[in-house]
Design a protein around this motif. Structure first.
Motif, PDB file in Angstrom:
ATOM      1  N   GLY A  76      -1.496   6.307  -5.750  1.00  0.00           N
ATOM      2  CA  GLY A  76      -2.879   5.849  -5.685  1.00  0.00           C
ATOM      3  C   GLY A  76      -3.630   6.010  -6.980  1.00  0.00           C
ATOM      4  N   VAL A  84      -7.681  -1.962  -5.584  1.00  0.00           N
ATOM      5  CA  VAL A  84      -7.084  -2.604  -4.414  1.00  0.00           C
ATOM      6  C   VAL A  84      -8.173  -3.505  -3.853  1.00  0.00           C
ATOM      7  CG1 VAL A  84      -6.202  -2.290  -2.065  1.00  0.00           C
ATOM      8  CG2 VAL A  84      -5.474  -0.732  -3.872  1.00  0.00           C
ATOM      9  N   VAL A 118      -7.342   6.015  -5.293  1.00  0.00           N
ATOM     10  CA  VAL A 118      -7.516   4.656  -5.815  1.00  0.00           C
ATOM     11  C   VAL A 118      -8.956   4.534  -6.309  1.00  0.00           C
ATOM     12  CG1 VAL A 118      -7.494   2.193  -5.266  1.00  0.00           C
ATOM     13  CG2 VAL A 118      -5.779   3.719  -4.235  1.00  0.00           C
ATOM     14  N   LYS A 156      -8.191   2.176   5.949  1.00  0.00           N
ATOM     15  CA  LYS A 156      -7.839   1.951   4.545  1.00  0.00           C
ATOM     16  C   LYS A 156      -8.858   2.575   3.600  1.00  0.00           C
ATOM     17  CE  LYS A 156      -4.957  -2.107   5.177  1.00  0.00           C
ATOM     18  NZ  LYS A 156      -4.756  -3.517   4.809  1.00  0.00           N
ATOM     19  N   HIS A 176       6.029   3.035  -1.938  1.00  0.00           N
ATOM     20  CA  HIS A 176       4.595   3.353  -1.997  1.00  0.00           C
ATOM     21  C   HIS A 176       4.223   3.623  -3.450  1.00  0.00           C
ATOM     22  CE1 HIS A 176       4.102   3.634   2.324  1.00  0.00           C
ATOM     23  NE2 HIS A 176       5.235   4.311   2.358  1.00  0.00           N
ATOM     24  N   TYR A 200      -7.189   5.078   1.012  1.00  0.00           N
ATOM     25  CA  TYR A 200      -7.252   4.772  -0.424  1.00  0.00           C
ATOM     26  C   TYR A 200      -8.133   5.778  -1.165  1.00  0.00           C
ATOM     27  CZ  TYR A 200      -5.124   0.208   0.665  1.00  0.00           C
ATOM     28  OH  TYR A 200      -4.298  -0.802   1.078  1.00  0.00           O
ATOM     29  N   HIS A 207      -3.587  -5.871  -5.583  1.00  0.00           N
ATOM     30  CA  HIS A 207      -3.783  -4.608  -6.289  1.00  0.00           C
ATOM     31  C   HIS A 207      -3.480  -4.792  -7.769  1.00  0.00           C
ATOM     32  CE1 HIS A 207       0.539  -4.370  -5.301  1.00  0.00           C
ATOM     33  NE2 HIS A 207       0.634  -3.749  -6.452  1.00  0.00           N
ATOM     34  N   TYR A 233     -11.926   0.209  -4.451  1.00  0.00           N
ATOM     35  CA  TYR A 233     -11.434  -0.555  -3.301  1.00  0.00           C
ATOM     36  C   TYR A 233     -12.483  -1.614  -3.002  1.00  0.00           C
ATOM     37  CZ  TYR A 233      -9.923  -1.566   1.533  1.00  0.00           C
ATOM     38  OH  TYR A 233      -9.507  -2.179   2.690  1.00  0.00           O
TER      39      TYR A 233
END
Length: 113
Positions: free
Chosen positions: A18, A24, A49, A40, A15, A44, A2, A52
């Motif tokens: 995000g 990631v 995020v 995931k 954690h 995510y 990441h 990904y």
């Protein structure tokens, strides 16, 4: 793997936020592939995020998810290894997968002479 802004790491939680992450990336294995491409992706995307990236070693392809939302990712692109894959904004670049390859399988022991 990441990548995140250094302020994202200034937490006592185990954690990361995000939205503080930039990317990631995962390499799948037979044991993790289903989770990498289902649970995931949803987690995510909902966590915000931005990008990904999954290198699917079993299908020999690169998959990128972008535009996270409350429902998950809204954008998905994939290319077989050896081709170029567009990485969406916020990174906005091209990933050249030429030379990417899946391992040949489990290591085998050579027989003794």
């Amino acid at each position: 793997m990441h990548a995140a802004h250094e302020q994202t790491y200034e937490t006592t939680s185990n954690h990361l936020d995000g939205e503080g992450l930039s990317l990631v990336a995962e390499l799948t294995s037979r044991a993790t592939r289903d989770n990498d491409l289902t649970d995931k992706v949803e987690a995510y995307g909902k966590a915000g995020v931005p990008v990904y990236l999954v290198l699917d070693m079993q299908e020999k392809q690169a998959i990128v998810f972008g535009s996270p939302s409350a429902q998950g990712y809204e954008v998905r692109f994939s290319k077989p290894f050896g081709e170029k894959l567009r990485i969406p904004e916020s990174l906005g670049c091209i990933l050249d997968t030429d030379g990417f390859q899946a391992p040949d399988g489990p290591a085998t022991k050579k027989p003794a002479p």
